[in-house]
Design an enzyme around this catalytic site. Structure first.
Site, PDB file in Angstrom:
ATOM      1  N   CYS A  15     -12.884 -23.190 -15.851  1.00 56.42           N
ATOM      2  CA  CYS A  15     -13.454 -24.258 -15.042  1.00 56.42           C
ATOM      3  C   CYS A  15     -14.919 -24.005 -14.687  1.00 56.42           C
ATOM      4  O   CYS A  15     -15.399 -22.887 -14.725  1.00 56.42           O
ATOM      5  CB  CYS A  15     -12.704 -24.385 -13.712  1.00 56.42           C
ATOM      6  SG  CYS A  15     -10.965 -24.688 -13.900  1.00 56.42           S
ATOM      7  N   GLY A  41     -15.334 -26.434 -19.284  1.00 56.84           N
ATOM      8  CA  GLY A  41     -14.062 -27.139 -19.227  1.00 56.84           C
ATOM      9  C   GLY A  41     -14.225 -28.564 -19.702  1.00 56.84           C
ATOM     10  O   GLY A  41     -15.071 -29.288 -19.165  1.00 56.84           O
ATOM     11  N   ASN A 116     -12.600 -22.053  -9.705  1.00 55.20           N
ATOM     12  CA  ASN A 116     -12.732 -21.493 -11.043  1.00 55.20           C
ATOM     13  C   ASN A 116     -12.119 -20.100 -11.014  1.00 55.20           C
ATOM     14  O   ASN A 116     -12.520 -19.272 -10.195  1.00 55.20           O
ATOM     15  CB  ASN A 116     -14.223 -21.423 -11.421  1.00 55.20           C
ATOM     16  CG  ASN A 116     -14.483 -20.602 -12.675  1.00 55.20           C
ATOM     17  OD1 ASN A 116     -15.525 -19.971 -12.789  1.00 55.20           O
ATOM     18  ND2 ASN A 116     -13.570 -20.602 -13.609  1.00 55.20           N
TER      19      ASN A 116
END
Ligand code: SF4
Length: 485
Positions: A15, A41, A116
Site C-alpha cells: 500500500c 498498489g 501500509n
C-alpha cells in the site's frame, strides 16, 4: 497473507498512504499524492476528507486515475483535511469493503485510518475480539486497529491510538484523520516508510517523497521509527510512545519497491540502485558485449553494472506500459502470454551479442525464464543473468505480497539448478555483504542488522504470532533453514 491470482512474478508492495491538513483543496491534493504512489498498489484506492462535522469518502477498485479524475468526485470530498490510500491486497482480498481508508464512529468521535504494512498478530487479536462479540466489517488487518482504538479506555483519541498500537505487532506506517487532527505513525522498527512534507504551510504525511514532488511540496523529514506525529491547528507535535528498538527499514524498498525518484531514509533510491549494480558488477563480472536491464525495475542497477564493468548499456528489452494487470488471466498459459505482452526484444541490440541481463530479483523464476528465452530468440549468442539482490529465500510477513516459501525458486533450488531452470548461460546474485556496502554500511552486523532483510536472511525482526499459531515454522526455525539453504 494471500497471493494475488494475477501475480506476474514480481513482489508487490502492499500500500501507499497520504494525508494532508489545513488546505482548502485537501482531496484534490490527496488525489495527486495517490497518483504518485500508484506503484505501491494498483488494486484499489480511497480518500476520506473531513468538512464541518462530516467525513466524506470515496473508495473504488482499480487505479487512481479512472476513479478520482472527475470534478464531481472531488466536489463530493470537501474540507481542509484528508487521507488517502492505494492498495495492493496481501491481507483481506480485493473487495470494496476491504478498500481503505476505513472509517468508524467511536465514542470520542469519528476516525478514518489508512495503513501500509502487515500486522503479524492481527488474526490472533481478531479471534479474541470476535469471541468477545466484536463484529468486523472487512477482512483487513487494519480493522483490528480500529476495534482496539474503540475499546481503549484512554481519555483522548491520541492516547487511544497509542494504546491500540501497543497491542499489535508487525510492520506499519499509518495515517489517521479525526475532526481536529491528522495523525501519522511508524512502527518501532520503522519497516515501512513515512515522510513529513509541507505544501505552503499545510503539513503532509506520505509514504514516499515522490508524493510531495508531484504537487511542489517541500520535504521536511522522515517520520522516525516508533514516532507518532499529531498535526492540529496548534502545529506539529512529535511523540515517541514505544520503547526504542533497533531500526530495521525494509531493504527491498531500495532494491525494488520505492520509486527511483524518491528519497528514502536519507538516501536516493536511484543512486542506491546504481551502487547496487556497481557492486554486482564487481562481485560477478562476465565477459560480454552489452548490459541490458529487465525493465523497468532493473534499469538503475543495469546502469550501475554497465558503468562499473565498462560494457555498453542498451535498452535491449522494451516494456509495453499499456498492458493492464487485469488483462492477465491467472492460468499458466496466459501468464506465459502475459510476459510477451509486456516485454519485447529490441533485436538490433541483441543479435549476435553476449548479453548480460540485469534484474532486481527472482521470485518464482517464471518471468526470468521467459525473458531469457525471448533474448535468445532475438539472436543472443550468450545470456548471463545478474540479479541485483541476494536470493529471495523467504516470504515477507511485513506487508509485501510474496508467494509462500515453497514457491520461491531460491528457497528450493541451488544457484546451479536455478541457472538451468531459467536456461541462462550463467546466473549470479549480489551477496548480502555487497548489498550492505551499496547501502553505505561496511558490513551486516548479524546481531544488529541495519535493515530488515528477512526475505534474504530469514532473520525476521518482528514476531510472527499468526504464522506460529498457524502451526508453521517460527522465525528462529526459518532462520536456521536460511543458514542451510
Ligand atoms: Fe522488506 Fe523483505 Fe523485510 Fe519484507 S521481509 S519487509 S520485503 S526486507
Amino acid at each position: 497473507m494471500q497471493t494475488n491470482p494475477f501475480d506476474d512474478d514480481k513482489l508487490h508492495e502492499e500500500c501507499g498512504i497520504f494525508g494532508i491538513f489545513g488546505t482548502s483543496d485537501a482531496a484534490a491534493n490527496t488525489v495527486l499524492g495517490l497518483h504518485a504512489l500508484q506503484h505501491r498498489g494498483q488494486e484499489a484506492a480511497g480518500i476520506v476528507a473531513y468538512n464541518e462535522g462530516r467525513f466524506n469518502s470515496h473508495r473504488a477498485l482499480g487505479h487512481v486515475a479512472p476513479n478520482f479524475s472527475s470534478e464531481k468526485v472531488i466536489r463530493e470530498l470537501p474540507g481542509d483535511s484528508a487521507i488517502g490510500h492505494v492498495r495492493y491486497s496481501t491481507s483481506g482480498g480485493t473487495l470494496l469493503r476491504n478498500v481503505q481508508p476505513i472509517y468508524a464512529d467511536l465514542e470520542l468521535g469519528g476516525i478514518a485510518l489508512a495503513h501500509n504494512g502487515n500486522l503479524t498478530n492481527a488474526r490472533h487479536i481478531r479471534d479474541e475480539l470476535v469471541a468477545k462479540g466484536s463484529i468486523f466489517q472487512s477482512t483487513m488487518d487494519t480493522e483490528v486497529i480500529t476495534h482496539l482504538v474503540a475499546l481503549s479506555r484512554k481519555t483522548t483519541v491520541v492516547d487511544r491510538v497509542v494504546d491500540a498500537l501497543k497491542q499489535v505487532e508487525g510492520a506499519y506506517a499509518l495515517v489517521a484523520l479525526t475532526p481536529k487532527k491528522l495523525i501519522g505513525v511508524r512502527d518501532p522498527w520503522g519497516v515501512r516508510p513515512l515522510v513529513l512534507g509541507n505544501l505552503k504551510g499545510a503539513p503532509i504525511l506520505a509514504s514516499e517523497t515522490c508524493a510531495l514532488d508531484i504537487m511542489g511540496a517541500d520535504f521536511v523529514r522522515d517520520v522516525e521509527p516508533g514516532e507518532l506525529i499529531v498535526i492540529d491547528a496548534e502545529g506539529i507535535h512529535s511523540h515517541h510512545p514505544f520503547p526504542p528498538v533497533q531500526r530495521r527499514f525494509c531493504i527491498f524498498e531500495y532494491i525494488y519497491f520505492a520509486r527511483p525518484d524518491s528519497q528514502v531514509e536519507g538516501l536516493s533510491v536511484y543512486e542506491s540502485r546504481k551502487r547496487i549494480g556497481a557492486e554486482l558488477a564487481r562481485l560477478n563480472p562476465v565477459d560480454a558485449d552489452v548490459v541490458i536491464p529487465v525493465p523497468d525495475s532493473g534499469v538503475p542497477a543495469a546502469i550501475g553494472y554497465a558503468a562499473e564493468s565498462k560494457i555498453p548499456f542498451e535498452l535491449g528489452i522494451i516494456r509495453n506500459h499499456y498492458v493492464g494487470r487485469t488483462f492477465i488471466e491467472p492460468t499458466d498459459q496466459i501468464r506465459h502470454l502475459g510476459v510477451k505482452l509486456k516485454h519485447n526484444a529490441n533485436r538490433a541490440y541483441i543479435e549476435g551479442k553476449r548479453v548480460i541481463l540485469v534484474d532486481d530479483s527472482i521470485v518464482r523464476g517464471t518471468t526470468s525464464t521467459k525473458i531469457v528465452e525471448m533474448v535468445r530468440d532475438a539472436g543472443a549468442k550468450e545470456v548471463h543473468m545478474r540479479i541485483a539482490s541476494p536470493p529471495t529465500t523467504h516470504s515477507c510477513f511485513y506487508g509485501v505480497d510474496t508467494p509462500e516459501r515453497g514457491k520461491l525458486l531460491a528457497a528450493t533450488h541451488t544457484i546451479e539448478e536455478m541457472t538451468k531452470f531459467i536456461k541462462a548461460d550463467s546466473l549470479a546474485f549480489l551477496d548480502m555483504a555487497g548489498l550492505y556496502r551499496a547501502m553505505g554500511k561496511p558490513a551486516r552486523d548479524p546481531l544488529k542488522p541495519a535493515f530488515c532483510d528477512a526475505c534474504f536472511s530469514g532473520d525476521y525482526p518482528i514476531g510472527l504470532t499468526d504464522e506460529v499459531n498457524r502451526g508453521t515454522r517460527g522465525p528462529r526455525q526459518l532462520t536456521l533453514l536460511a543458514e542451510t539453504a
